[in-house]
Motif scaffolding. Structure first.
Motif, PDB file in Angstrom:
ATOM      1  N   GLN A 159       0.925  -1.076  -0.197  1.00 32.21           N
ATOM      2  CA  GLN A 159      -0.153   0.353  -0.007  1.00 32.21           C
ATOM      3  C   GLN A 159       1.525   1.606  -0.053  1.00 32.21           C
ATOM      4  OE1 GLN A 159      -2.543  -0.708   2.716  1.00 32.21           O
ATOM      5  NE2 GLN A 159      -4.321  -1.451   2.367  1.00 32.21           N
ATOM      6  N   LYS A 160       1.847   1.348   0.731  1.00 29.94           N
ATOM      7  CA  LYS A 160       2.696   2.184   1.179  1.00 29.94           C
ATOM      8  C   LYS A 160       3.631   2.934  -0.473  1.00 29.94           C
ATOM      9  CE  LYS A 160       2.914   3.070   6.062  1.00 29.94           C
ATOM     10  NZ  LYS A 160       4.618   3.786   6.783  1.00 29.94           N
ATOM     11  N   LEU A 161       4.133   1.549  -0.960  1.00 29.54           N
ATOM     12  CA  LEU A 161       4.637   1.404  -2.040  1.00 29.54           C
ATOM     13  C   LEU A 161       3.676   2.544  -2.943  1.00 29.54           C
ATOM     14  CD1 LEU A 161       7.626   1.091  -4.130  1.00 29.54           C
ATOM     15  CD2 LEU A 161       6.271  -1.611  -4.249  1.00 29.54           C
ATOM     16  N   GLN A 162       2.644   1.824  -3.481  1.00 22.46           N
ATOM     17  CA  GLN A 162       1.847   2.498  -4.875  1.00 22.46           C
ATOM     18  C   GLN A 162       1.354   3.309  -4.342  1.00 22.46           C
ATOM     19  OE1 GLN A 162       1.312   0.416  -7.424  1.00 22.46           O
ATOM     20  NE2 GLN A 162       0.359   1.892  -8.212  1.00 22.46           N
ATOM     21  N   SER A 166       2.515   6.411  -6.816  1.00 24.56           N
ATOM     22  CA  SER A 166       1.267   7.202  -7.874  1.00 24.56           C
ATOM     23  C   SER A 166       1.305   8.707  -7.743  1.00 24.56           C
ATOM     24  CB  SER A 166       0.062   6.972  -6.802  1.00 24.56           C
ATOM     25  OG  SER A 166      -0.041   5.468  -7.544  1.00 24.56           O
ATOM     26  N   ASN A 167       1.902   8.962  -6.434  1.00 24.16           N
ATOM     27  CA  ASN A 167       2.190  10.512  -5.685  1.00 24.16           C
ATOM     28  C   ASN A 167       3.157  10.590  -5.482  1.00 24.16           C
ATOM     29  OD1 ASN A 167       1.832  13.262  -5.040  1.00 24.16           O
ATOM     30  ND2 ASN A 167       0.670  12.847  -3.628  1.00 24.16           N
ATOM     31  N   PRO A 168       4.711  10.774  -6.151  1.00 26.59           N
ATOM     32  CA  PRO A 168       5.988  10.910  -6.139  1.00 26.59           C
ATOM     33  C   PRO A 168       6.400  11.765  -5.513  1.00 26.59           C
ATOM     34  CG  PRO A 168       5.325   9.500  -8.454  1.00 26.59           C
ATOM     35  CD  PRO A 168       4.624  10.514  -7.544  1.00 26.59           C
ATOM     36  N   SER A 169       5.562  12.951  -5.527  1.00 30.18           N
ATOM     37  CA  SER A 169       6.305  14.175  -4.579  1.00 30.18           C
ATOM     38  C   SER A 169       5.561  13.392  -2.904  1.00 30.18           C
ATOM     39  CB  SER A 169       5.212  15.410  -4.644  1.00 30.18           C
ATOM     40  OG  SER A 169       3.417  14.975  -4.632  1.00 30.18           O
ATOM     41  N   VAL A 170       4.872  13.129  -2.293  1.00 32.34           N
ATOM     42  CA  VAL A 170       5.512  12.632  -0.582  1.00 32.34           C
ATOM     43  C   VAL A 170       6.139  11.486  -0.679  1.00 32.34           C
ATOM     44  CG1 VAL A 170       3.614  11.466   0.820  1.00 32.34           C
ATOM     45  CG2 VAL A 170       2.872  12.760  -1.057  1.00 32.34           C
ATOM     46  N   GLY A 171       6.647  11.634  -0.009  1.00 33.07           N
ATOM     47  CA  GLY A 171       7.975  10.904   0.497  1.00 33.07           C
ATOM     48  C   GLY A 171       7.808   9.506   0.377  1.00 33.07           C
ATOM     49  N   VAL A 195      12.308   9.086  -8.829  1.00 37.12           N
ATOM     50  CA  VAL A 195      12.822   9.987  -9.722  1.00 37.12           C
ATOM     51  C   VAL A 195      11.576  10.465 -10.965  1.00 37.12           C
ATOM     52  CG1 VAL A 195      14.658  10.658 -11.708  1.00 37.12           C
ATOM     53  CG2 VAL A 195      14.927   9.754  -9.447  1.00 37.12           C
ATOM     54  N   VAL A 196      11.346  11.420 -11.415  1.00 40.31           N
ATOM     55  CA  VAL A 196      10.310  11.628 -12.474  1.00 40.31           C
ATOM     56  C   VAL A 196      10.345  12.242 -13.510  1.00 40.31           C
ATOM     57  CG1 VAL A 196       8.566  11.965 -10.526  1.00 40.31           C
ATOM     58  CG2 VAL A 196       9.396  14.028 -11.540  1.00 40.31           C
ATOM     59  N   ARG A 201       5.896  11.482 -14.018  1.00 41.24           N
ATOM     60  CA  ARG A 201       5.566  10.198 -14.368  1.00 41.24           C
ATOM     61  C   ARG A 201       6.922   9.875 -12.666  1.00 41.24           C
ATOM     62  NH1 ARG A 201       7.181   5.587 -16.559  1.00 41.24           N
ATOM     63  NH2 ARG A 201       7.485   6.509 -17.961  1.00 41.24           N
ATOM     64  N   ALA A 202       6.890   8.704 -12.357  1.00 42.40           N
ATOM     65  CA  ALA A 202       7.652   7.766 -11.189  1.00 42.40           C
ATOM     66  C   ALA A 202       9.049   7.312 -12.132  1.00 42.40           C
ATOM     67  CB  ALA A 202       7.886   7.233 -10.272  1.00 42.40           C
ATOM     68  N   ILE A 203      10.352   7.095 -12.661  1.00 44.10           N
ATOM     69  CA  ILE A 203      11.051   6.191 -13.861  1.00 44.10           C
ATOM     70  C   ILE A 203      11.854   5.938 -12.269  1.00 44.10           C
ATOM     71  CG2 ILE A 203      10.254   7.450 -15.769  1.00 44.10           C
ATOM     72  CD1 ILE A 203      12.748   9.250 -15.183  1.00 44.10           C
ATOM     73  N   ARG A 204      12.681   6.307 -11.883  1.00 39.85           N
ATOM     74  CA  ARG A 204      13.444   5.403 -10.795  1.00 39.85           C
ATOM     75  C   ARG A 204      12.858   5.856  -9.498  1.00 39.85           C
ATOM     76  NH1 ARG A 204      18.019   4.656 -13.336  1.00 39.85           N
ATOM     77  NH2 ARG A 204      19.082   3.678 -11.605  1.00 39.85           N
ATOM     78  N   PHE A 205      13.229   4.748  -9.162  1.00 37.94           N
ATOM     79  CA  PHE A 205      13.198   4.700  -6.843  1.00 37.94           C
ATOM     80  C   PHE A 205      14.068   4.362  -6.820  1.00 37.94           C
ATOM     81  CE2 PHE A 205      10.335   2.533  -4.039  1.00 37.94           C
ATOM     82  CZ  PHE A 205      10.397   3.585  -2.694  1.00 37.94           C
TER      83      PHE A 205
END
Length: 602
Positions: A159-162, A166-171, A195-196, A201-205
């Motif tokens: 859940q936290k990963l998804q 979905s909203n990469p601005s939130v750490g 990294v978006v 869109r998130a392309i790297r995590f």
């Protein structure tokens, strides 16, 4: 090395190695001398500059060239030496930085997930921290770290990963458990950021994962301590009033039992007294878990205690269960409460019986062990290093599931059917062991069996205290009626105790407070025994009352009665070694035995 430092070094180097005039002169003279020697060999004589000008000029030129060449060679050598020294210094700094980085990442690891390519990088050490090789980790992960996550944590993990992707601005931050190669789990704290691309869109995590198992263990221990304090405070708060109620019920039932002749009615009374005792036992168990029960330690031989307990428990166990003992000769004595030790051992035996419904082997072993600092640190024990006596109880029963092992010492936790256990036996045992300075360890495997290991601090004394006899006869004549000053602020309990004492042939002076008792003692100082509650209204409590009366009559015998064991230590220190304490509720037999013992003591 920056440009300014390089320029400064060059200037310093040039200043230190400028060509000196004496060096030039020497080089020129040497060159001219060599050429003069050549002239002598050719013409048979040395020539003047006017006669042979060419050798002189050539000698000067060659001398100057040699001086400049020698200077440049020397300067280049010095610069090379300085550069090598600087490189060695940089190498040492880099090596130190690498060592510090490895030290900083011993329990922290880096991950980088290329989402588009679905490739995951994990820094070296992550596999090792879980006990895997790199190849074993890949097999265990089977393409995703989610396969290592504890089943209880997997839903929150996903859940936290998804939510983050979905909203990469939130750490991203989460705590979860990863499975080790041994099958156990370690706690990790993961902190990451994505990294978006230009669309957001998130392309790297990527981020870091840190092993926080030690912190979680410390928090669990702190929670356990706070829980025990809360239970102790709650239990202590109600123990006095609850045990007073039980004492009234017990006293009146025993008095009624003496008057009733009908067997059916007597059985009803007995059922009521048994229920009262179970209520008292429940309170004692709660206090024991909270490490606030009253202990009366004495130096005992665990081997003898085990043999005594074995002799009668064998008759109560099914014939399909075989008890075996392996008792070490020369076992160190221990200074513990005999009754609590017997209760704890009996509880383990009964648990072993329940774990072997089809029969099996029950083994009781003893040994001398030494516990060092390494053992304590590895297992996170709360005991001091030193000598211990180990008592191990093993069965060949069903075993305990891994998920239940962490909870078996919790109060009221039980896997037995409803009505088959209160869930307080093991919590009482661990509370008693810790209160005695020891600890409990448990090892279990499903369908193989379970072993409980009790560690008792070894005693330096060698004198074993024998178990006191069950009854003591009073040293008084049959026509010499002893006078007892009975003090209790609970009128119903006071009435029940007074009836018991008068039926037993004692003269009784009763009082409802310490101040009232002091006034009545002044009127009748011939009192032989003070039987007093500890917590009462007024200025004089139980221990302060006994201190005041002993100033008038130093040889006064005293029995303290209380609904809560800790009250005797909280409200004064006037207890003497020969004073007796009775915990409510107690029966008529216990009361009379205590009085006989007090009056018979020298």
């Amino acid at each position: 090395m920056n440009d300014d430092s390089r320029n400064l070094t060059s200037k310093v180097d040039f200043a230190k190695h400028q060509i000196s005039v004496p060096r030039i002169v020497i080089c020129v003279l040497i060159s001219m001398a060599v050429l003069q020697c050549a002239v002598f060999l050719q013409h048979g004589k040395f020539g003047s500059p006017a006669e042979f000008p060419v050798p002189i000029v050539v000698g000067i030129v060659i001398g100057l060239v040699i001086a400049f060449v020698e200077h440049n060679v020397r300067a280049s050598h010095n610069r090379l030496h300085m550069e090598l020294a600087e490189k060695e210094k940089l190498y040492d700094t880099l090596k130190l930085s690498e060592e510090r980085f490895l030290l900083a990442t011993t329990r922290s690891f880096v991950w980088d997930w290329d989402i588009d390519k679905d490739t995951l990088y994990l820094s070296p050490g992550f596999a090792e921290s879980l006990g895997y090789s790199d190849a074993e980790l890949k097999l265990a992960m089977n393409g995703t770290t989610a396969n290592l996550v504890h089943p209880d944590d997997i839903e929150r993990y996903r859940q936290k990963l998804q939510a983050h992707l979905s909203n990469p601005s939130v750490g991203y931050i989460n705590e979860h458990r990863f499975r080790t190669k041994s099958g156990q789990y370690k706690w990790f704290l993961a902190i990451g950021q994505s990294v978006v691309d230009e669309t957001g869109r998130a392309i790297r995590f990527n981020g870091t994962t840190s092993d926080v198992s030690d912190r979680i263990d410390l928090e669990a221990k702190l929670n356990q301590i706070q829980k025990m304090e809360a239970i102790g405070t709650l239990t202590g708060g109600i123990a006095h009033d609850f045990n007073n109620l039980l004492a009234i019920i017990m006293g009146n039932l025993e008095l009624l039992n003496d008057e009733i002749k009908d067997p059916d009615h007597k059985q009803l009374i007995k059922n009521g007294m048994d229920a009262t005792q179970r209520g008292a036992e429940l309170t004692r168990n709660m206090l024991s878990f909270a490490r606030k029960s009253r202990l009366e330690p004495s130096v005992i031989d665990l081997n003898q205690l085990i043999l005594n307990l074995k002799s009668w428990t064998e008759r109560t166990l099914p014939a399909t269960i075989k008890i075996e003992t392996s008792l070490l000769a020369g076992l160190w004595p221990v200074d513990v409460d005999r009754s609590s030790t017997e209760s704890g051992l009996l509880n383990l035996i009964l648990n072993a019986r329940d774990a072997m419904p089809k029969g099996g082997n029950l083994t009781i072993e003893t040994s001398n062990v030494r516990v060092d600092e390494d053992y304590i640190e590895q297992r996170g024990e709360e005991i001091a290093p030193g000598r211990y006596v180990l008592l191990a109880v093993s069965d060949t029963g069903q075993g305990i599931a891994a998920e239940n092992l962490e909870n078996i010492f919790e109060p009221f936790f039980t896997t037995k059917p409803v009505g088959s256990g209160s869930g307080l036996g093991l919590s009482m045992l661990v509370g008693f062991m810790r209160q005695s300075g020891g600890t409990v360890r448990v090892y279990s495997e499903l369908d193989v069996g379970t072993t409980f290991k009790l560690y008792f601090p070894a005693c330096e004394h060698t004198e074993i205290v024998k178990t006191p006899s069950a009854s003591i006869s009073p040293k008084r004549k049959s026509d010499d009626r002893s006078t007892i000053l009975l003090v209790d602020d609970n009128i119903q309990a006071l009435t029940a105790y007074r009836s018991m004492l008068m039926k037993a042939g004692f003269d009784v002076v009763d009082a409802i407070s310490g101040d009232d008792a002091y006034a009545k003692f002044m009127e009748n100082p011939s009192v032989d025994l003070l039987l007093t509650d500890i917590v009462m209204p007024g200025d004089l409590q139980g221990t302060t009352l006994s201190n005041a009366l002993r100033k008038i009559k130093p040889d006064l015998r005293v029995i303290y009665i209380s609904g809560y064991a800790a009250e005797a230590t909280v409200h004064g220190n006037g207890l003497r070694a020969k004073d007796i304490r009775l915990m409510k509720p107690f029966g008529q037999t216990d009361l009379l035995r205590a009085i006989n013992k007090a009056l018979s003591s020298d």
